[in-house]
Design a protein around this motif. Sequence first.
Motif, PDB file in Angstrom:
ATOM      1  N   HIS A 193      91.544  -2.527  17.370  1.00 62.26           N
ATOM      2  CA  HIS A 193      90.828  -3.495  16.524  1.00 62.26           C
ATOM      3  C   HIS A 193      91.861  -4.523  16.111  1.00 62.26           C
ATOM      4  CE1 HIS A 193      88.930  -5.185  12.914  1.00 62.26           C
ATOM      5  NE2 HIS A 193      87.782  -4.646  13.286  1.00 62.26           N
TER       6      HIS A 193
ATOM      7  N   ASN B  71      87.013 -13.125  15.635  1.00 64.39           N
ATOM      8  CA  ASN B  71      86.840 -12.037  16.599  1.00 64.39           C
ATOM      9  C   ASN B  71      85.904 -12.409  17.759  1.00 64.39           C
ATOM     10  OD1 ASN B  71      87.466 -11.308  13.928  1.00 64.39           O
ATOM     11  ND2 ASN B  71      87.082  -9.145  14.347  1.00 64.39           N
TER      12      ASN B  71
ATOM     13  N   ARG C  84      98.265   1.629  15.167  1.00 58.22           N
ATOM     14  CA  ARG C  84      97.563   2.253  16.301  1.00 58.22           C
ATOM     15  C   ARG C  84      98.275   3.537  16.714  1.00 58.22           C
ATOM     16  NH1 ARG C  84      95.620  -3.249  19.476  1.00 58.22           N
ATOM     17  NH2 ARG C  84      95.406  -4.304  17.492  1.00 58.22           N
TER      18      ARG C  84
ATOM     19  N   ASP D  85      84.295  -6.021  16.618  1.00 55.50           N
ATOM     20  CA  ASP D  85      83.822  -6.350  15.271  1.00 55.50           C
ATOM     21  C   ASP D  85      83.393  -7.818  15.242  1.00 55.50           C
ATOM     22  OD1 ASP D  85      83.209  -6.010  12.597  1.00 55.50           O
ATOM     23  OD2 ASP D  85      85.257  -5.570  11.948  1.00 55.50           O
TER      24      ASP D  85
ATOM     25  N   ASP E 138      92.593  -5.979  13.519  1.00 52.02           N
ATOM     26  CA  ASP E 138      93.240  -5.848  12.215  1.00 52.02           C
ATOM     27  C   ASP E 138      94.231  -4.681  12.140  1.00 52.02           C
ATOM     28  OD1 ASP E 138      91.735  -8.019  11.536  1.00 52.02           O
ATOM     29  OD2 ASP E 138      90.293  -6.931  10.306  1.00 52.02           O
ATOM     30  N   HIS E 139      94.503  -4.000  13.263  1.00 54.87           N
ATOM     31  CA  HIS E 139      95.513  -2.930  13.290  1.00 54.87           C
ATOM     32  C   HIS E 139      96.768  -3.400  14.010  1.00 54.87           C
ATOM     33  CE1 HIS E 139      92.346   0.522  12.846  1.00 54.87           C
ATOM     34  NE2 HIS E 139      92.776   0.104  11.672  1.00 54.87           N
TER      35      HIS E 139
ATOM     36  N   GLU F 277      88.135   4.232  15.132  1.00 56.54           N
ATOM     37  CA  GLU F 277      88.248   2.931  15.793  1.00 56.54           C
ATOM     38  C   GLU F 277      89.709   2.510  15.682  1.00 56.54           C
ATOM     39  OE1 GLU F 277      85.432  -0.847  15.511  1.00 56.54           O
ATOM     40  OE2 GLU F 277      86.730  -0.705  13.772  1.00 56.54           O
TER      41      GLU F 277
ATOM     42  N   ALA G 252      93.006  -1.288   8.215  1.00 58.97           N
ATOM     43  CA  ALA G 252      92.989  -2.757   8.113  1.00 58.97           C
ATOM     44  C   ALA G 252      93.254  -3.173   6.671  1.00 58.97           C
ATOM     45  CB  ALA G 252      91.644  -3.290   8.588  1.00 58.97           C
TER      46      ALA G 252
ATOM     47  N   HIS H 141      88.028   0.455  11.647  1.00 57.44           N
ATOM     48  CA  HIS H 141      89.289  -0.191  11.191  1.00 57.44           C
ATOM     49  C   HIS H 141      89.894   0.467   9.931  1.00 57.44           C
ATOM     50  CE1 HIS H 141      86.608  -2.101   8.258  1.00 57.44           C
ATOM     51  NE2 HIS H 141      85.909  -2.628   9.240  1.00 57.44           N
TER      52      HIS H 141
END
Length: 281
Positions: A219, A254, A227, A246, A221-222, A216, A192, A189
């Motif tokens: 995820h 999550n 991305r 995660d 948190d992106h 990664e 993030a 991440h």
Amino acid sequence: MIDLHTHSSASDGTDLPGDLVNKALANGLTTIAITDHDTVSGWDEAIKYLRPGLDLVLGSEISCQTSDGISVHMLGLLFDRENIELSNVLEQTRENRVGRMERIIARMNEAGIEITMAEVRAQMAEGATLGRPHLADALIAKKVVKSREEAFEQLLHNNSKYYIPHYSPTPEEVIGYIKAAGGVAVIAHPLASLRGRTVSIDSFATMISAGLDGIEISHRDHTPEQRDLLHNVVKEFDIIATGSSDYHGNGKLNQLAEFTTEPAAFEALEAKANARRVVRI
Ligand code: AMP
Ligand code: ZN
Ligand code: FE
Ligand code: FE
């Protein structure tokens, strides 16, 4: 389905390693990586509960800090657990986490929040890596806050006056240790921003020169924009894109397998380790 980043009670997840394996099977995963913070202590329990149909990737999410003081998490996967230098790095970071927790607690005590190291330790499994989520759990037990989320929002976030980082090696150093131990290095991440400052897109070139194998990207948190940025880096430097949950048990929202890694990407990643270390029964 391949999930390459999960936590157990060997760090700040809430499921025992064996339960994590059982849930992976129940959720239809075909490959799961156990990546507790700065430790390999959950590996043996995870192996013990492994059954046919699930491949186990042994790893760790290793704490790093850039020379500018930015916290970076590096997933080390498929490395040789007997490697002394890497074991020493993990041990050193686990030790640093103890002194750092004592200092966070001291700051809270000064501000009138009554909490002790013993109360924090009571929230942790034997031999686990100590982290802020255990402090959150102790604050929940004392009814200071209602959830880990609330604890982080109000008291434990990286910009809080109680926040203290723990010393860790740089991402390039950690990549070097992982590669020397025959494993693969995937930055977790990286953008993030909920966790504080993040590395700049320019800094990937240095990490890739140091041997970074993947990023990664998928995820929670992106953002979609982040991305896209990261996919450009992966394309430009011909490295590997991964995705993962995660998962932290009920310690975080999550859900297992909420993001996954493409089989071809995992194959390419596995081929970069210096031995075949996926555990399969
Ligand atoms: P530490 O390793 O002590 O720096 O604590 C960081 C850990 O706290 C990370 O593994 C995160 O998964 C967890 N964490 C960060 N923010 C939150 C949050 N809002 N709720 C629950 N856990 C969190
Ligand atoms: Zn965590
Ligand atoms: Fe992380
Ligand atoms: Fe993590």
